[in-house]
Motif scaffolding. Structure first.
Motif, PDB file in Angstrom:
ATOM      1  N   VAL A   1       0.836  -1.206   0.000  1.00 37.95           N
ATOM      2  CA  VAL A   1       0.000   0.000   0.000  1.00 37.95           C
ATOM      3  C   VAL A   1       0.864   1.245   0.000  1.00 37.95           C
ATOM      4  O   VAL A   1       0.602   2.200  -0.742  1.00 37.95           O
ATOM      5  CB  VAL A   1      -0.942  -0.009   1.230  1.00 37.95           C
ATOM      6  N   PHE A   2       1.907   1.247   0.821  1.00 39.73           N
ATOM      7  CA  PHE A   2       2.801   2.406   0.904  1.00 39.73           C
ATOM      8  C   PHE A   2       3.460   2.681  -0.446  1.00 39.73           C
ATOM      9  O   PHE A   2       3.523   3.823  -0.915  1.00 39.73           O
ATOM     10  CB  PHE A   2       3.872   2.152   1.968  1.00 39.73           C
TER      11      PHE A   2
ATOM     12  N   GLU B   1       0.785   4.049  -2.970  1.00 36.30           N
ATOM     13  CA  GLU B   1       0.396   5.440  -2.733  1.00 36.30           C
ATOM     14  C   GLU B   1       1.517   6.402  -3.080  1.00 36.30           C
ATOM     15  O   GLU B   1       1.274   7.473  -3.651  1.00 36.30           O
ATOM     16  CB  GLU B   1      -0.021   5.611  -1.264  1.00 36.30           C
TER      17      GLU B   1
ATOM     18  N   GLU C   1       1.146  10.468  -3.643  1.00 36.97           N
ATOM     19  CA  GLU C   1       0.652  10.746  -2.296  1.00 36.97           C
ATOM     20  C   GLU C   1       1.824  10.825  -1.322  1.00 36.97           C
ATOM     21  O   GLU C   1       2.812  10.094  -1.448  1.00 36.97           O
ATOM     22  CB  GLU C   1      -0.310   9.654  -1.838  1.00 36.97           C
TER      23      GLU C   1
ATOM     24  N   ALA D   1       0.281   7.258   3.395  1.00 32.24           N
ATOM     25  CA  ALA D   1      -0.584   6.121   3.082  1.00 32.24           C
ATOM     26  C   ALA D   1      -1.270   5.666   4.360  1.00 32.24           C
ATOM     27  O   ALA D   1      -0.648   5.653   5.436  1.00 32.24           O
ATOM     28  CB  ALA D   1       0.241   4.976   2.491  1.00 32.24           C
TER      29      ALA D   1
END
Length: 223
Positions: A131-132, A135, A140, A143
């Motif tokens: 996920v990190f 993102e 981004e 996350a």
């Protein structure tokens, strides 16, 4: 007295004569406890102890200790090297951590014991790292994950024949608790967590790829 005796000549300075200028007692570092022979200032000692106690030192959470570390990095590194421990300071991420020195040429006593992650902790880490990375790849700056999302994803990697859902959820929540304690997750609200950059340090891109491939193959074999 003859001239050869040096009468009337000025004596050389202490330094030139091979003597060390005495240091006034008031300039000596004060003892912090009875019998203290340490030479580090108290704040530097605290940083050194924290590095040995904890897995990471974070600039954003420990601003004062981070400044002390940077101002005294050379002496702190030296003290750690005496213990066969290496200091890593990641200025970009604002993270400092230690590593056990290991050598094939030198018999190194091991001070830092490996505390491996268990199955649930590893599976949670893989998901957090993915996920990190995703993102960050979209631009981004942070996350976040929810505990329900974590449970749904991680449970898919558990043994499909194990129908004890509650036990699996407990394992995952316990894993999350450890990762919060270690600073890889920061709880922002009930059940909502921010993933910290530490996840990149704990799980490199290469290790993530290796684990993800293994999990994918395991899932395919189970299906």
């Amino acid at each position: 007295m003859s001239e050869g005796d040096g009468a009337g000549e000025e004596w050389p300075s202490d330094a030139a004569a091979g003597f060390i200028e005495p240091v006034p007692m008031e300039d000596d570092p004060a003892e912090l406890f009875a019998g203290d022979t340490g030479t580090l200032e108290v704040e530097v000692r605290r940083v050194l102890v924290r590095l040995l106690q904890r897995r990471f030192l974070l600039a954003d959470k420990n601003a004062a200790q981070w400044r002390t570390l940077l101002e005294n990095q050379q002496i702190i590194e030296s003290r750690l090297h005496d213990l066969f421990v290496r200091l890593v300071v990641d200025h970009d991420r604002g993270i400092a951590y230690k590593q056990q020195v290991r050598s094939a040429e030198l018999d190194v006593p091991i001070l830092l014991k490996d505390d491996p992650y268990n199955r649930a902790e590893t599976l949670v880490l893989v998901h957090l790292r993915s996920v990190f990375q995703r993102e960050r790849g979209t631009g981004e700056t942070s996350a976040r994950v929810d505990i329900e999302e974590l449970e749904q994803t991680v449970l898919t990697y558990f043994d499909p024949d194990d129908h004890n859902l509650a036990r699996g959820q407990r394992e995952i929540r316990k894993a999350v608790e450890r990762l919060v304690t270690e600073g890889l997750l920061a709880e922002e609200s009930a059940g909502r967590y921010r993933i910290t950059p530490l996840v990149e340090v704990v799980l490199s891109t290469e290790k993530l790829t290796e684990l993800s491939r293994w999990l994918h193959e395991k899932n395919e074999a189970a299906s």
